[in-house]
Design an enzyme around this catalytic site. Structure first.
Site, short mmCIF file in Angstrom:
data_model
loop_
_atom_site.label_atom_id
_atom_site.label_comp_id
_atom_site.label_asym_id
_atom_site.label_seq_id
_atom_site.Cartn_x
_atom_site.Cartn_y
_atom_site.Cartn_z
N TYR A 223 0.86 -1.19 0.12
CA TYR A 223 -0.18 0.08 0.01
C TYR A 223 0.88 1.19 -0.01
CZ TYR A 223 -3.16 3.39 2.16
OH TYR A 223 -4.01 4.56 2.29
N ASP B 92 9.70 -7.58 -3.23
CA ASP B 92 8.68 -8.06 -2.23
C ASP B 92 8.45 -9.59 -2.76
OD1 ASP B 92 6.09 -6.06 -1.20
OD2 ASP B 92 5.83 -7.96 -1.55
N ARG C 28 1.66 -9.73 1.08
CA ARG C 28 0.28 -9.21 1.34
C ARG C 28 -0.55 -9.70 0.45
NH1 ARG C 28 -1.39 -3.95 3.39
NH2 ARG C 28 -3.64 -3.75 2.68
N THR D 241 5.30 2.14 14.25
CA THR D 241 3.82 2.63 14.53
C THR D 241 3.61 3.21 15.82
OG1 THR D 241 1.83 1.85 15.04
CG2 THR D 241 3.54 0.14 14.89
N SER E 272 -1.31 -4.82 20.49
CA SER E 272 -1.29 -6.39 19.53
C SER E 272 0.16 -7.02 19.39
CB SER E 272 -1.82 -6.10 18.18
OG SER E 272 -0.84 -5.59 17.36
N TYR F 26 1.08 -7.69 16.43
CA TYR F 26 2.01 -7.02 15.54
C TYR F 26 2.70 -5.74 15.81
CZ TYR F 26 2.01 -2.84 12.38
OH TYR F 26 2.49 -1.58 11.72
N HIS F 27 1.95 -5.11 16.79
CA HIS F 27 2.60 -3.86 17.24
C HIS F 27 3.79 -4.49 18.19
CE1 HIS F 27 -1.43 -1.93 16.42
NE2 HIS F 27 -0.70 -1.09 15.95
N LYS G 113 6.83 -4.50 16.37
CA LYS G 113 7.54 -3.18 16.04
C LYS G 113 8.55 -2.56 17.20
CE LYS G 113 5.53 -2.26 11.79
NZ LYS G 113 6.56 -2.26 10.83
N GLN H 106 4.61 5.46 12.54
CA GLN H 106 3.50 5.88 11.68
C GLN H 106 2.23 5.88 12.42
OE1 GLN H 106 3.24 6.23 7.08
NE2 GLN H 106 2.97 4.08 7.76
N VAL I 208 -2.71 5.20 8.03
CA VAL I 208 -2.43 6.03 7.12
C VAL I 208 -3.99 6.00 6.19
CG1 VAL I 208 -1.43 6.55 4.76
CG2 VAL I 208 -0.11 5.65 6.38
N THR J 262 -18.79 0.77 11.72
CA THR J 262 -18.56 -0.03 13.06
C THR J 262 -17.58 0.79 14.03
OG1 THR J 262 -16.99 -1.17 11.52
CG2 THR J 262 -19.04 -2.36 11.99
N ARG K 75 -11.63 -5.81 20.59
CA ARG K 75 -10.14 -5.58 20.98
C ARG K 75 -10.11 -5.50 22.53
NH1 ARG K 75 -7.30 -2.19 16.44
NH2 ARG K 75 -8.22 -3.43 14.42
N GLU L 116 -8.81 -2.90 24.59
CA GLU L 116 -8.01 -1.59 24.51
C GLU L 116 -9.11 -0.40 25.55
OE1 GLU L 116 -8.18 -0.49 20.36
OE2 GLU L 116 -10.42 -0.31 20.42
N1 LIG Z 1 -0.58 1.56 6.54
C1 LIG Z 1 -0.60 2.14 7.68
O1 LIG Z 1 -1.68 2.67 8.06
C2 LIG Z 1 0.35 1.85 8.35
C3 LIG Z 1 0.64 2.60 9.78
C4 LIG Z 1 1.58 2.29 10.37
C5 LIG Z 1 2.79 1.60 10.21
N2 LIG Z 1 2.71 1.10 9.00
C6 LIG Z 1 3.94 -0.01 8.45
O2 LIG Z 1 4.27 0.50 7.26
C7 LIG Z 1 4.83 -0.66 6.57
C8 LIG Z 1 4.04 -0.67 5.25
O3 LIG Z 1 2.54 -0.65 5.30
P1 LIG Z 1 1.79 -1.17 4.43
O4 LIG Z 1 0.14 -0.56 4.74
O5 LIG Z 1 2.19 -0.70 3.05
O6 LIG Z 1 1.61 -2.86 4.37
P2 LIG Z 1 1.72 -3.63 3.22
O7 LIG Z 1 1.25 -5.00 3.50
O8 LIG Z 1 0.71 -3.17 2.01
O9 LIG Z 1 3.03 -3.65 2.89
C9 LIG Z 1 4.09 -4.23 3.05
C10 LIG Z 1 4.74 -5.16 1.80
O10 LIG Z 1 5.71 -5.98 2.37
C11 LIG Z 1 5.68 -7.29 1.71
N3 LIG Z 1 6.54 -8.09 2.64
C12 LIG Z 1 6.09 -8.69 3.93
N4 LIG Z 1 6.84 -9.65 4.23
C13 LIG Z 1 7.71 -9.67 3.48
C14 LIG Z 1 9.12 -10.44 3.11
N5 LIG Z 1 9.28 -11.50 3.96
N6 LIG Z 1 9.71 -10.60 1.89
C15 LIG Z 1 9.34 -9.51 1.15
N7 LIG Z 1 8.27 -8.59 1.12
C16 LIG Z 1 7.58 -8.89 2.31
C17 LIG Z 1 4.34 -7.33 1.48
O11 LIG Z 1 4.17 -8.51 0.52
C18 LIG Z 1 3.71 -6.04 1.20
O12 LIG Z 1 3.64 -5.76 -0.26
C19 LIG Z 1 4.55 -1.69 7.59
O13 LIG Z 1 5.78 -2.19 8.16
C20 LIG Z 1 3.43 -1.23 8.37
O14 LIG Z 1 3.73 -2.08 9.62
C21 LIG Z 1 1.81 1.20 8.02
#
Ligand SMILES: NC(=O)c1ccc[n+]([C@@H]2O[C@H](COP(=O)([O-])OP(=O)(O)OC[C@H]3O[C@@H](n4cnc5c(N)ncnc54)[C@H](O)[C@@H]3O)[C@@H](O)[C@H]2O)c1
Length: 395
Positions: free
Chosen positions: A12, A32, A36, A158, A193, A195-196, A199, A222, A225, A267, A340, A342
């Site tokens: 994304y 990549d 995802r 994050t 979580s 996930y967090h 981080k 971050q 988004v 929701t 959740r 929280e």
């Molecule tokens: N989108 C948000 O709102 C947000 C908020 C805070 C933090 N983040 C952080 O920003 C980063 C990007 O977020 P995003 O929303 O684009 O997520 P996303 O899942 O769209 O992008 C992450 C990409 O990394 C790739 N990936 C994961 N593991 C991999 C691996 N082992 N080898 C190669 N590629 C791999 C996935 O296929 C994916 O395309 C993440 O680390 C996320 O935690 C995102």
């Protein structure tokens, strides 16, 4: 031309970042493994529209702009795959010029499993999240240690690392006075979580690398988004980034707008007083760019809080309702039992001046900005599946 290596370049945020740097004339390599997309298929999350593969997108970008984004499809949880990006052994799956671009001046690390609900679905998804995220970060730190000590690492963390403490949230660090003596420590982290939690552990790994090996690291805390469009995606519709609207991968603003468009009540989890910092996707690109232009020093772990403004869930729901109703939707807001664990009412006062001090000009979530998001989502109304919006994954 400086070289930027973007890990997670199909994601994304990764794909818009790749186009952004490429458009500015940087040499760009994206890596990549479609984690995802595969997860979206496995979990049947639905997407607002289908998106060409990373290789197809790089080709479209080249046709439209004449610029090259080199593509590597590889699992970065495998140490050798990571190391080949730095030692010259990499094979590009797509490139105009197949020669090794060289060691990048900057690595942007997005390549992680980014969803809190995913990490708490069950023990298997918890395991995938921990193993994937920590291995990618550890592999990257060792590759930089062994081949590229002058490379600046920009890592996406994050705001969720901090949780919701009852004191002001500083930008990464806290000065502590104890029994008459003072020192500065990483600001206390208490993730909500698994996930967090990965981080938080990433931050610790990077702090270790900075202390032991003098690495240069910027850790961007971050917030969620929102948005679809960036300047570069306007060049060709097929260059738009992936957009999820489900509970697992859809971030709240994107999800609420989509729900409003198909008449699915917004929701709100529990009381709706949960407050977080948010930013426009355009500002993610700006933040990464100003960080690249003003790199951390050797032996510095620099931390910025990457948000532009704060909202409670209720405020976001009300804004979505207001804009949606004006566009002719009948937007209902519905509080549901919170899946959740929280705080639904809490103190929240984060500092987030650092990125603006080095040049970021925020885009705020105005009614006009949300109006445009509605306009884009409405174009794909037929694709929206109500059955995937809410699954109620419990903490
Ligand atoms: N989108 C948000 O709102 C947000 C908020 C805070 C933090 N983040 C952080 O920003 C980063 C990007 O977020 P995003 O929303 O684009 O997520 P996303 O899942 O769209 O992008 C992450 C990409 O990394 C790739 N990936 C994961 N593991 C991999 C691996 N082992 N080898 C190669 N590629 C791999 C996935 O296929 C994916 O395309 C993440 O680390 C996320 O935690 C995102």
């Amino acid at each position: 031309m400086k070289h930027v290596l973007i890990l997670g370049g199909d994601g994304y945020l990764g794909w818009p970042t790749a186009m952004y740097f490429s458009n500015l004339g940087y040499q760009v390599t994206v890596v990549d493994n479609y984690f995802r997309r595969n997860a979206c298929t496995e979990l049947d999350t639905g997407m607002l529209y289908s998106v060409p593969t990373l290789i197809e997108r790089a080709k479209i970008w080249h046709e439209q702009t004449g610029r090259e984004i080199k593509v590597v499809i590889a699992d970065l949880a495998q140490p050798e795959a990571m190391r080949r990006l730095f030692d010259g052994g990499v094979k590009y799956q797509w490139a105009v010029n197949e020669e090794f671009t060289g060691i990048p001046e900057t690595v942007v690390h997005y390549a992680e499993q980014p969803s809190a609900p995913y990490s708490l679905m069950d023990y298997q998804h918890a395991d995938i999240t921990l193993v994937n995220n920590l291995r990618v970060t550890n592999n990257l730190l060792w590759a930089i240690r062994d081949y590229a000590r002058d490379t600046h690492l920009i890592k996406l963390g994050t705001m969720g690392e901090y949780g919701t403490p009852n004191i002001d949230i500083e930008e990464g660090w806290l000065e502590v006075e104890h029994k008459g003596r003072k020192d500065t420590f990483l600001y206390p982290r208490q993730a909500g979580s698994l996930y967090h939690t990965t981080k938080v552990m990433d931050t610790d790994l990077m702090w270790f690398g900075v202390r032991m090996w003098d690495l240069k690291v910027t850790d961007l805390m971050q917030g969620p988004v929102y948005g679809i469009e960036t300047e570069e995606s306007a060049i060709d519709d097929r260059l738009k980034t992936i957009f999820n609207y489900d509970e697992i991968f859809g971030t709240i603003v994107n999800r609420f707008v989509t729900q409003a468009v198909v008449g699915y009540p917004l929701t709100v989890y529990g009381g709706g007083g949960q407050t977080r910092g948010y930013l426009n996707i355009r500002d993610t690109l700006q933040c990464v760019h100003v960080s690249e232009q003003n790199p951390a020093q050797k032996g510095e772990l620099r931390i910025f809080n990457q948000i532009m403004e704060t909202f409670s869930v209720n405020e976001l729901a009300e804004l979505t309702q207001k804009v949606g109703n004006r566009r002719g939707h009948q937007v209902e807001i519905k509080s549901i039992p919170n899946p959740r664990k929280e705080a639904e009412e809490h103190y929240y006062n984060p500092t987030y001046q650092g990125l603006q001090d080095i040049g970021v000009k925020p885009h705020y979530l105005t009614e006009e900005v949300m109006d445009r998001l509605f306009e884009v989502v409405e174009q794909y109304r037929e694709n929206i599946r109500k059955d995937v919006i809410f699954k109620g994954i419990k903490w």
